[in-house]
Each structure stands twice: as structure tokens, then as C-alpha cells.
Design a protein around this motif. Structure first.
Motif, PDB file in Angstrom:
ATOM      1  N   THR A   1       0.841  -1.199   0.000  1.00 36.82           N
ATOM      2  CA  THR A   1       0.000   0.000   0.000  1.00 36.82           C
ATOM      3  C   THR A   1       0.874   1.246   0.000  1.00 36.82           C
ATOM      4  OG1 THR A   1      -1.809  -1.121   1.155  1.00 36.82           O
ATOM      5  CG2 THR A   1      -1.787   1.280   1.237  1.00 36.82           C
ATOM      6  N   PHE A   2       1.912   1.260   0.838  1.00 35.84           N
ATOM      7  CA  PHE A   2       2.844   2.383   0.839  1.00 35.84           C
ATOM      8  C   PHE A   2       3.668   2.417  -0.448  1.00 35.84           C
ATOM      9  CE2 PHE A   2       1.987   2.195   5.380  1.00 35.84           C
ATOM     10  CZ  PHE A   2       1.898   3.546   5.692  1.00 35.84           C
ATOM     11  N   TYR A   3       3.990   1.247  -0.969  1.00 37.85           N
ATOM     12  CA  TYR A   3       4.743   1.154  -2.220  1.00 37.85           C
ATOM     13  C   TYR A   3       3.936   1.772  -3.367  1.00 37.85           C
ATOM     14  CZ  TYR A   3       8.865  -1.257  -4.202  1.00 37.85           C
ATOM     15  OH  TYR A   3      10.078  -1.567  -4.744  1.00 37.85           O
ATOM     16  N   VAL A   4       2.628   1.425  -3.429  1.00 42.85           N
ATOM     17  CA  VAL A   4       1.739   1.991  -4.445  1.00 42.85           C
ATOM     18  C   VAL A   4       1.661   3.506  -4.289  1.00 42.85           C
ATOM     19  CG1 VAL A   4      -0.669   2.144  -5.199  1.00 42.85           C
ATOM     20  CG2 VAL A   4       0.372  -0.090  -4.809  1.00 42.85           C
ATOM     21  N   SER A   5       1.579   3.953  -3.045  1.00 44.16           N
ATOM     22  CA  SER A   5       1.515   5.391  -2.778  1.00 44.16           C
ATOM     23  C   SER A   5       2.759   6.101  -3.296  1.00 44.16           C
ATOM     24  CB  SER A   5       1.358   5.645  -1.280  1.00 44.16           C
ATOM     25  OG  SER A   5       1.355   7.018  -1.001  1.00 44.16           O
ATOM     26  N   SER A   6       3.926   5.517  -3.078  1.00 42.75           N
ATOM     27  CA  SER A   6       5.162   6.141  -3.552  1.00 42.75           C
ATOM     28  C   SER A   6       5.186   6.192  -5.071  1.00 42.75           C
ATOM     29  CB  SER A   6       6.387   5.387  -3.021  1.00 42.75           C
ATOM     30  OG  SER A   6       6.480   4.098  -3.600  1.00 42.75           O
ATOM     31  N   GLY A   7       4.594   5.184  -5.729  1.00 42.76           N
ATOM     32  CA  GLY A   7       4.509   5.214  -7.184  1.00 42.76           C
ATOM     33  C   GLY A   7       3.591   6.313  -7.681  1.00 42.76           C
ATOM     34  N   MET A   8       2.484   6.525  -6.974  1.00 39.34           N
ATOM     35  CA  MET A   8       1.570   7.614  -7.337  1.00 39.34           C
ATOM     36  C   MET A   8       2.256   8.970  -7.187  1.00 39.34           C
ATOM     37  SD  MET A   8      -2.037   6.373  -5.654  1.00 39.34           S
ATOM     38  CE  MET A   8      -2.951   4.966  -6.318  1.00 39.34           C
ATOM     39  N   VAL A   9       3.027   9.112  -6.126  1.00 38.29           N
ATOM     40  CA  VAL A   9       3.764  10.357  -5.919  1.00 38.29           C
ATOM     41  C   VAL A   9       4.771  10.564  -7.050  1.00 38.29           C
ATOM     42  CG1 VAL A   9       5.403  11.567  -4.423  1.00 38.29           C
ATOM     43  CG2 VAL A   9       3.463  10.355  -3.421  1.00 38.29           C
ATOM     44  N   ALA A  10       5.467   9.494  -7.431  1.00 42.04           N
ATOM     45  CA  ALA A  10       6.432   9.602  -8.530  1.00 42.04           C
ATOM     46  C   ALA A  10       5.736  10.038  -9.815  1.00 42.04           C
ATOM     47  CB  ALA A  10       7.134   8.261  -8.734  1.00 42.04           C
ATOM     48  N   GLY A  11       4.545   9.481 -10.071  1.00 41.52           N
ATOM     49  CA  GLY A  11       3.797   9.883 -11.258  1.00 41.52           C
ATOM     50  C   GLY A  11       3.394  11.341 -11.215  1.00 41.52           C
ATOM     51  N   GLY A  12       2.934  11.814 -10.041  1.00 39.79           N
ATOM     52  CA  GLY A  12       2.545  13.215  -9.899  1.00 39.79           C
ATOM     53  C   GLY A  12       3.711  14.160 -10.094  1.00 39.79           C
ATOM     54  N   LYS A  13       4.851  13.824  -9.523  1.00 47.09           N
ATOM     55  CA  LYS A  13       6.028  14.676  -9.665  1.00 47.09           C
ATOM     56  C   LYS A  13       6.525  14.692 -11.108  1.00 47.09           C
ATOM     57  CE  LYS A  13       7.836  14.460  -4.947  1.00 47.09           C
ATOM     58  NZ  LYS A  13       8.961  14.055  -4.069  1.00 47.09           N
ATOM     59  N   PHE A  14       6.420  13.537 -11.771  1.00 54.55           N
ATOM     60  CA  PHE A  14       6.871  13.484 -13.163  1.00 54.55           C
ATOM     61  C   PHE A  14       5.999  14.375 -14.043  1.00 54.55           C
ATOM     62  CE2 PHE A  14       6.260  11.657 -17.397  1.00 54.55           C
ATOM     63  CZ  PHE A  14       7.550  11.759 -17.892  1.00 54.55           C
ATOM     64  N   VAL A  15       4.684  14.286 -13.879  1.00 55.22           N
ATOM     65  CA  VAL A  15       3.788  15.115 -14.679  1.00 55.22           C
ATOM     66  C   VAL A  15       4.024  16.593 -14.389  1.00 55.22           C
ATOM     67  CG1 VAL A  15       1.376  15.718 -15.108  1.00 55.22           C
ATOM     68  CG2 VAL A  15       2.042  13.324 -14.906  1.00 55.22           C
ATOM     69  N   GLU A  16       4.223  16.940 -13.107  1.00 48.90           N
ATOM     70  CA  GLU A  16       4.461  18.340 -12.753  1.00 48.90           C
ATOM     71  C   GLU A  16       5.745  18.854 -13.381  1.00 48.90           C
ATOM     72  OE1 GLU A  16       4.288  21.014  -8.709  1.00 48.90           O
ATOM     73  OE2 GLU A  16       5.418  19.136  -8.642  1.00 48.90           O
ATOM     74  N   SER A  17       6.802  18.036 -13.351  1.00 52.44           N
ATOM     75  CA  SER A  17       8.075  18.479 -13.925  1.00 52.44           C
ATOM     76  C   SER A  17       8.019  18.542 -15.448  1.00 52.44           C
ATOM     77  CB  SER A  17       9.199  17.532 -13.496  1.00 52.44           C
ATOM     78  OG  SER A  17       9.006  16.238 -14.048  1.00 52.44           O
ATOM     79  N   THR A  18       7.141  17.726 -16.052  1.00 49.78           N
ATOM     80  CA  THR A  18       7.041  17.676 -17.513  1.00 49.78           C
ATOM     81  C   THR A  18       6.105  18.734 -18.068  1.00 49.78           C
ATOM     82  OG1 THR A  18       7.432  15.287 -17.434  1.00 49.78           O
ATOM     83  CG2 THR A  18       6.548  16.180 -19.480  1.00 49.78           C
ATOM     84  N   PHE A  19       4.980  18.943 -17.394  1.00 47.18           N
ATOM     85  CA  PHE A  19       3.960  19.858 -17.910  1.00 47.18           C
ATOM     86  C   PHE A  19       3.657  21.012 -16.960  1.00 47.18           C
ATOM     87  CE2 PHE A  19       2.972  15.718 -19.884  1.00 47.18           C
ATOM     88  CZ  PHE A  19       3.127  16.084 -21.219  1.00 47.18           C
TER      89      PHE A  19
ATOM     90  N   VAL B   1      -7.580   3.956  -2.980  1.00 43.54           N
ATOM     91  CA  VAL B   1      -8.024   5.137  -2.242  1.00 43.54           C
ATOM     92  C   VAL B   1      -7.074   5.437  -1.085  1.00 43.54           C
ATOM     93  CG1 VAL B   1      -9.848   6.060  -0.759  1.00 43.54           C
ATOM     94  CG2 VAL B   1     -10.440   4.901  -2.892  1.00 43.54           C
ATOM     95  N   ILE B   2      -6.698   4.403  -0.336  1.00 39.96           N
ATOM     96  CA  ILE B   2      -5.779   4.602   0.799  1.00 39.96           C
ATOM     97  C   ILE B   2      -4.426   5.114   0.302  1.00 39.96           C
ATOM     98  CG2 ILE B   2      -4.532   3.455   2.665  1.00 39.96           C
ATOM     99  CD1 ILE B   2      -6.886   1.498   2.867  1.00 39.96           C
ATOM    100  N   ALA B   3      -3.903   4.484  -0.746  1.00 43.39           N
ATOM    101  CA  ALA B   3      -2.616   4.914  -1.302  1.00 43.39           C
ATOM    102  C   ALA B   3      -2.709   6.333  -1.834  1.00 43.39           C
ATOM    103  CB  ALA B   3      -2.171   3.960  -2.403  1.00 43.39           C
ATOM    104  N   GLY B   4      -3.842   6.665  -2.462  1.00 45.59           N
ATOM    105  CA  GLY B   4      -4.026   8.011  -2.990  1.00 45.59           C
ATOM    106  C   GLY B   4      -4.061   9.064  -1.905  1.00 45.59           C
ATOM    107  N   VAL B   5      -4.716   8.747  -0.794  1.00 45.30           N
ATOM    108  CA  VAL B   5      -4.750   9.683   0.336  1.00 45.30           C
ATOM    109  C   VAL B   5      -3.346   9.916   0.879  1.00 45.30           C
ATOM    110  CG1 VAL B   5      -5.545   9.991   2.711  1.00 45.30           C
ATOM    111  CG2 VAL B   5      -7.133   9.153   0.967  1.00 45.30           C
ATOM    112  N   LEU B   6      -2.580   8.831   1.000  1.00 46.25           N
ATOM    113  CA  LEU B   6      -1.196   8.965   1.469  1.00 46.25           C
ATOM    114  C   LEU B   6      -0.363   9.793   0.496  1.00 46.25           C
ATOM    115  CD1 LEU B   6      -0.525   5.306   2.681  1.00 46.25           C
ATOM    116  CD2 LEU B   6      -0.891   7.313   4.120  1.00 46.25           C
ATOM    117  N   ALA B   7      -0.696   9.715  -0.799  1.00 47.66           N
ATOM    118  CA  ALA B   7       0.083  10.407  -1.828  1.00 47.66           C
ATOM    119  C   ALA B   7      -0.311  11.869  -1.989  1.00 47.66           C
ATOM    120  CB  ALA B   7      -0.073   9.693  -3.170  1.00 47.66           C
ATOM    121  N   LEU B   8      -1.339  12.339  -1.273  1.00 48.50           N
ATOM    122  CA  LEU B   8      -1.740  13.736  -1.394  1.00 48.50           C
ATOM    123  C   LEU B   8      -0.615  14.673  -1.000  1.00 48.50           C
ATOM    124  CD1 LEU B   8      -5.394  13.657  -0.020  1.00 48.50           C
ATOM    125  CD2 LEU B   8      -4.649  13.921  -2.397  1.00 48.50           C
TER     126      LEU B   8
END
Length: 540
Positions: free
Chosen positions: A139-157, A400-407
Motif C-alpha cells: 500500500t505504501f509502495y503503491v503510494s510512492s509510485g503515485m507520488v512519482a507519477g505526480g512529480k513526473f507530470v508536474e516536472s514535464t507539464f 483510495v488509501i494509497a491516494g490519500v497517502l500520496a496527497l
């Protein structure tokens, strides 16, 4: 918004659309929980191999490894060697026997259920503990992946993007988009959807990693020009005043550092999201083809990542007007410079592919732990249709849990990824190997190995501030060795009754026979029937 940005967005949207289409296609192939979690044990070896590789490599292959070698040279390549060798051994040693044994032992579709059935553990403690460990860590691993995706999109766009102008996509929006698309195709497509999208993502990563260095070498006039550029960079101290030999695997290397890097390969034996691909193969014999396909993909992809870093050093030395602020973006910046914006957008999509393939695989494992290893343990046995929807609900809950952690973007602890790899490798690696190759291994020995492996890995990771030099060794090494030793010792003191041992021994021998090709008609439900027909379902 300029035309180049439009091309970039079009390429990303094309990629997203393809992933959703594949997920919806896979959804039509799922009729029960076994299909949803394991694709009916009917996956082609090439699909399993590419899926395992894509879900394993994540963004490390496209950003982490090129960035490390760009900064420090080939001395950072020891980890790539360790991982490649570890993956080969995993396919060779674990894949065929795990495929046969999980079917013989109660048709187990998850690692915790296999351990319970393998040891005839009536207490169910081992299954519950294993399921909880997988659920919490992933669950925490998935959350860290979501964070990586968010940071990548922010840095790209985002507003300060090197790649796109006129957009101001923030972290939260990027994280929700990446997470939403991944959850959508995983929610409906299940294990098959995650695996088929992994294949597309793996091929995209593979092609991108080979194209970039080829284009740079051609642009610079050949490999000799690249080497000359690297030597020119090595002739002067870096920003920290140190001399670096980028083409040396030994400069600034230490014994502990090399051992720690190579030891990453030990982690493969205990990674649930990787070894579950072995369980989904059509037959144990398919592991041979899977190994050849998977290791070829991995070796060439890793080679491409290394070459990206080396040609990047030479390219930016020859073009001083172009700067690289972050070494981990060398792959992305070179793509933006060399290719048409639409092609560069597909290369950017490859990074998203690396992130999303890992998230989807871990979501399925989390869902299986929640439904198969925890929900069913309390005595609930849903109908096939209800089981299918329970699997989807499990994906949604974990998401949902991973997404909340990734906020909170700071919630992504990259150290957790390193620790999770070590924790899973140390806790489950020795257990899987002993369970497959030592028939006297007991449930109490397995419990001792799981707990001690995870505990020692955790302690060792927290002891890096202590003065003893060997505390700098990657925690998977002491954790793995401790679990292996305790698993053997405790098993010798907790041997079971003769009746139980006979049942375990019969299954142990049966699993070996299937791997060897003996008694396939009796043991393999996909074998040819007496009437001459085949019971096998359409292959994936």
C-alpha cells in the motif's frame, strides 16, 4: 500553448487511451477471482516475461540508473549486474517449480495461500501474517509510485517545464491523472489487464532506451567521438572537486558498496508482484522461454540505460549551450532535443509506463492479499462472480488509501522503496527457496524466517548511524542470511507427524515430477484428456 506542446500532449493521450483499451479488453476475459488474480494460469511465457520485467524496473531503469552513471560513472553499474543475474536465477530456479507446486498444493493463487497449503498449516497464522505484510508494505509502495507519477507530470507539464510551454499542471492534478488511469485499467482488467499493459509498456521502454543512444552516437559522428567527449569531461574535476572516471567500474568502489549493489539481485526471490507471474504460466516448461525472453529484454534495456548516460555525458560536453540541471533527467532531456515532439512525447510516456506498470502489479497483489488471504480466511467463500467483484473492490480500497497517502508529495519516501525491496527479499526469498527445494521445511520454520528476515532488514537499515563499518551493507544481505539460517534451524526442531509429512512429501514429489515432465496428464488440468480433447482455455 505552442504546437510542440500539442504534439507532446497528443502522444501522452494516445498512450493513456491504449492502456484503457487494453484494460477493458482484458475485463471481458475475466469470469471469476482466479481469472482476475492469475489470468486462469494460462499466460504465454513472452507475456509473463515482459510483464515481470516492466513491473520490476519502474522509473529506476529510465531515470535512476542513467542518472547515477551520468553522475558517478560505471561504478554505479554493479546494481544492474546484480539485478540481471538475480532475475536470471529467479527464472531458472524459482519459476518452474513455483508454477507446478502452487497448482499441486491446493491450486494456490497467492503466495500466502501457497505457504499455507504447502505446510498444511491449520492455524492459518502464516497466511494471515504474510498477507498483512504484503498488504501494508505494498500500500505504501503503491503510494510512492503515485507520488512519482505526480512529480513526473508536474516536472514535464508544469510552469517551469523544459518540455512543454503554456501549461501549469500541478502535482495534485498529475498524481490524480496517473493514479486514475492506472486504477481504471487495473480495476476492470485485473491481473490480465495489468500484464498486457505491462507488455506494451515494456516494449515502449525497451525501444526508447535503445533509440536515444543510437541517435546521439549518429549525431556525434560515431562511438569514438562519444569516448573522446567522456574523456574530456573526466580530465577536469567535477562540481565537488573530485576526479571521476566514468568508464571505470572500480574507481571509488568499496567492497561493501559493491556487495550492497550486487545484493539487490537477492530480492527477486521474494517479490510477490514478480514471482506471481511464474504462477500464471501455462506450464512449468514455459519458464524456459520466459527466461530467455525476459532476460534478453532486461539485458538490452539495462545496456540501453547505461548507454544513455554515457552518450549524454559526451553530448552535453560537446554542446555546452545545453545544460542538464538534474542528472536523472538525462534520458528525458536528450529525447526532447533529438526527436520530433510527438516522438518525444512517446518517450515521456515510457517513463509513465515504467511507473504505472509497477503500480498496477502491486495493486493486484494488494487486492489478492485483501480478498484471498484475509477475507476468505474468516470463512467467506463467495461465488465466482462475487469473487471477481470483491477483487475489484480490493483494488479500489487500496487505491483510495494509497491516494490519500500520496496527497502530500513529501510522503513518498524513496528509502521505503529500497527498504521494501530488501524487506520482501529477506522475509519471503529464503521461505520461497526452502519451500520449493527442502521438503522438511515446516510452517514454524517459515514463520521464523519471515519475521526474522523482515526484522533484521529493518534493524540494519536503521543502524547506518552506528560506527561499525559493516552496518553500511545493504540490509537485504543480513536479513536474507538470518532468515535462511533460522528457517532451517527452527524446521529441524518442529518436524511434523508422519501422516502430515507423507502428504507434504507426496505433493513435493509431485511438483518435481511435473517440472520434469512426468505425470503431466494426471497432474496438469491443462493436459490432454482421455477422449483426446484439451481442457486448456484460450491462451493469453
Amino acid at each position: 500553448m505552442d504546437l510542440n506542446t500539442v504534439y507532446l500532449i497528443a502522444a501522452i493521450l494516445l498512450y493513456f487511451g491504449a492502456m484503457i483499451f487494453i484494460g477493458l479488453y482484458a475485463a471481458r476475459q475475466n469470469s471469476d477471482l482466479d481469472d482476475y488474480m492469475l489470468a486462469g494460469r494460462n499466460m504465454k511465457p513472452s507475456v509473463a516475461a515482459l510483464s515481470a520485467g516492466a513491473s520490476d524496473m519502474s522509473g529506476w531503469l529510465l531515470m535512476g540508473l542513467p542518472g547515477a552513471i551520468y553522475a558517478s560513472g560505471l561504478v554505479e553499474g554493479w546494481m544492474a549486474i546484480g539485478l540481471t543475474v538475480g532475475a536470471w536465477v529467479n527464472w531458472k530456479v524459482v519459476a518452474p517449480r513455483l508454477r507446478s507446486y502452487t497448482e499441486v498444493a491446493g491450486n494456490s493463487i497467492t503466495i500466502p495461500s501457497f505457504l499455507e497449503n504447502r505446510f498444511k498449516d491449520r492455524t492459518r497464522i502464516l497466511r494471515i501474517v504474510s498477507g498483512l505484510i504484503i498488504l501494508v508494505f505494498f500500500t505504501f509502495y503503491v503510494s510512492s509510485g503515485m507520488v512519482a507519477g505526480g512529480k513526473f507530470v508536474e516536472s514535464t507539464f508544469g510552469p517551469n517545464s523544459f518540455y512543454a510551454e503554456g501549461l501549469e499542471i500541478n502535482y495534485l492534478t498529475g498524481m490524480l491523472v496517473v493514479a486514475g488511469i492506472t486504477v481504471l485499467y487495473t480495476l476492470f482488467g485485473g491481473f490480465l489487464g495489468a500484464s498486457l499493459t505491462d507488455v506494451a509498456q515494456g516494449l515502449l521502454m525497451f525501444v526508447s532506451l535503445l533509440l536515444v543512444p543510437i541517435f546521439v552516437i549518429v549525431t556525434m559522428g560515431g562511438w569514438d567521438a562519444v569516448v573522446e567527449g567522456i574523456r574530456a569531461v573526466d580530465a577536469v574535476p567535477n562540481s565537488e572537486g573530485e576526479m571521476v572516471d566514468h568508464l571505470s567500474m572500480f574507481q571509488n568502489a568499496t567492497l561493501i558498496g559493491v556487495l550492497s549493489s550486487v545484493a539487490w539481485g537477492l530480492g527477486y526471490f521474494g517479490q510477490p508482484h514478480i514471482i506471481v507471474r511464474f504462477m500464471a504460466l501455462r506450464t512449468p516448461q514455459d519458464a524456459t522461454t520466459g527466461r530467455r525472453v525476459g532476460i534478453t529484454w532486461m539485458a538490452l534495456s539495462v545496456f540501453g540505460a547505461v548507454m544513455v548516460a554515457l552518450v549524454g555525458i559526451a553530448y552535453f560536453q560537446a554542446n555546452p549551450g545545453t545544460t542538464l540541471d538534474d542528472s536523472e533527467t538525462v534520458f528525458l532531456v536528450l529525447s526532447a532535443i533529438l526527436f520530433h515532439p510527438f516522438v518525444a512525447g512517446l518517450v515521456l510516456a515510457a517513463v509513465l509506463a515504467a511507473i504505472m506498470s509497477t503500480i498496477s502489479s502491486q495493486l493486484i497483489v494488494c487486492s489478492s492479499a485483501l480478498v484471498e488471504d484475509l477475507y476468505k480466511v474468516v470463512g467467506k467463500h463467495p461465488s465466482p462472480r462475487a469473487g471477481l467483484w470483491l477483487g475489484r473492490i480490493g483494488v479500489l480500497i487500496v487505491s483510495v488509501i494509497a491516494g490519500v497517502l500520496a496527497l502530500n508529495p513529501e510522503a513518498s519516501v524513496l528509502e521505503l522503496v529500497s527498504f521494501a525491496w530488501a524487506g520482501f527479499g529477506a522475509a519471503f526469498g529464503p521461505v520461497i527457496l526452502l519451500a520449493l527445494y527442502w521438503e522438511k521445511f515446516t510452517s514454524w520454520g517459515a514463520m521464523a524466517a519471515v519475521v526474522s528476515g523482515a526484522a533484521v532488514a529493518w534493524f540494519w537499515s536503521k543502524a547506518d548511524e552506528m560506527t561499525w563499518e559493516w552496518f553500511g551493507l545493504y540490509e537485504i544481505v543480513p536479513g536474507f542470511l538470518t532468515a535462511l539460517i533460522l528457517g532451517v534451524v527452527v524446521s529441524l526442531f518442529t518436524q511434523r507427524s508422519r501422516r502430515v509429512n507423507e502428504e507434504i512429501n507426496r505433493e513435493f514429489t509431485g511438483a518435481i515430477d511435473i517440472v520434469a515432465g512426468r505425470e503431466m496428464a494426471a497432474a496438469d488440468p491443462k493436459a490432454t484428456t482421455a477422449e483426446g480433447g484439451s481442457t486448456a482455455a484460450p491462451t493469453v
